[in-house]
Motif scaffolding. Sequence first.
Motif, PDB file in Angstrom:
ATOM      1  N   TYR A 110      -6.165  14.586   5.004  1.00 17.78           N
ATOM      2  CA  TYR A 110      -7.341  13.715   4.984  1.00 17.78           C
ATOM      3  C   TYR A 110      -8.338  14.252   3.949  1.00 17.78           C
ATOM      4  CZ  TYR A 110      -5.694  11.677   9.392  1.00 17.78           C
ATOM      5  OH  TYR A 110      -4.940  11.033  10.363  1.00 17.78           O
TER       6      TYR A 110
ATOM      7  N   LEU B  89      -6.007   9.137   3.040  1.00 20.58           N
ATOM      8  CA  LEU B  89      -4.907   9.773   3.756  1.00 20.58           C
ATOM      9  C   LEU B  89      -3.678   9.816   2.853  1.00 20.58           C
ATOM     10  CD1 LEU B  89      -6.823   8.412   5.984  1.00 20.58           C
ATOM     11  CD2 LEU B  89      -4.822   8.569   7.497  1.00 20.58           C
TER      12      LEU B  89
ATOM     13  N   TYR C 237      -0.731   5.624  -0.497  1.00 22.89           N
ATOM     14  CA  TYR C 237      -1.653   6.362   0.358  1.00 22.89           C
ATOM     15  C   TYR C 237      -2.464   5.346   1.160  1.00 22.89           C
ATOM     16  CZ  TYR C 237      -5.088   5.235  -3.298  1.00 22.89           C
ATOM     17  OH  TYR C 237      -5.893   4.565  -4.200  1.00 22.89           O
TER      18      TYR C 237
ATOM     19  N   GLU D 294      -5.656  18.323   8.186  1.00 23.74           N
ATOM     20  CA  GLU D 294      -4.283  17.816   8.224  1.00 23.74           C
ATOM     21  C   GLU D 294      -3.954  17.451   9.664  1.00 23.74           C
ATOM     22  OE1 GLU D 294      -1.550  20.602   6.607  1.00 23.74           O
ATOM     23  OE2 GLU D 294      -2.399  20.551   4.577  1.00 23.74           O
TER      24      GLU D 294
ATOM     25  N   PHE E  45      -0.346  13.847   7.745  1.00 24.76           N
ATOM     26  CA  PHE E  45      -1.225  13.372   6.671  1.00 24.76           C
ATOM     27  C   PHE E  45      -2.271  14.439   6.339  1.00 24.76           C
ATOM     28  CE2 PHE E  45       0.392   9.349   8.293  1.00 24.76           C
ATOM     29  CZ  PHE E  45       0.556   8.603   7.132  1.00 24.76           C
TER      30      PHE E  45
ATOM     31  N   GLU F  38      -8.624  -0.319   7.400  1.00 31.36           N
ATOM     32  CA  GLU F  38      -7.624   0.598   6.848  1.00 31.36           C
ATOM     33  C   GLU F  38      -6.797  -0.161   5.814  1.00 31.36           C
ATOM     34  OE1 GLU F  38      -4.890   3.797   8.930  1.00 31.36           O
ATOM     35  OE2 GLU F  38      -3.885   1.843   8.984  1.00 31.36           O
TER      36      GLU F  38
ATOM     37  N   LYS G  78       0.309  11.310   2.587  1.00 28.00           N
ATOM     38  CA  LYS G  78       1.416  11.877   3.359  1.00 28.00           C
ATOM     39  C   LYS G  78       1.793  13.245   2.815  1.00 28.00           C
ATOM     40  CE  LYS G  78       3.789   7.899   5.361  1.00 28.00           C
ATOM     41  NZ  LYS G  78       5.097   7.210   5.483  1.00 28.00           N
TER      42      LYS G  78
END
Length: 227
Positions: free
Chosen positions: A100, A127, A142, A94, A98, A161, A129
């Motif tokens: 992970y 990722l 996400y 974390e 976020f 990304e 939130k």
Amino acid sequence: MNKWQKWAAAGVVAVIWCMPLWGQAAEEIGAEPEEIPANTEIKTDTSRADDWFSKQDSSEEKGALAKALEKKRQQNGQGAEAQSKKERYVFLLEDNGFAYYLDSQNARWRDIPYSESEKILDVWIRLVKLEPDEEYSYPQKYFLEHYYLRPKTQQIQFLSELEVAGRPDNAIKERPYSVHNWENIVSGSLEDEIYHSVMKVMKKKNQFWPAHTSVRDVLEDVFRISL
């Protein structure tokens, strides 16, 4: 008139009084049965026993046992789906609000471009939130990040990304691989955490080294020991 004469007279009167009733009863006993009209339809049940059970199963009024079994089946199905998702996305860390997760299903070793001996690890990181946005959205948004990890030099290369809501689009734009895009891992950085967390997960899954990698390759590539 003595007592016996009185009893005899009473018996005669009783016989005379009951004679009409006996005659009527005799006529009813000897009468022919009443015929059923020809146009009267006799209804019979021609349905099969299986049909009856099917109707019972499809009835909206289900018993307590049937409801309990149906609820258990639904819970088992949801549990299996949650377990499958849990096994695919492995928690890493974390940071910055976020969580992970490693997509372990798509993590794989591949040949590094322009080399026939060295392998790199191709991974997708999800990722999520920790705190939802003020503006509610369904499905929840996400992010997906694509990385190459290079154990030989302990380097990482960022490729792309994506911001995703629901199912991601397969047509994405990524920067092409370049030998100049490898980044050295700085101790304590986010990339450092991602790199070592991913390698730890791969080790637990017995996928720390690519297939057909020998002990000699490991010593030479990682520990820089030549045999």
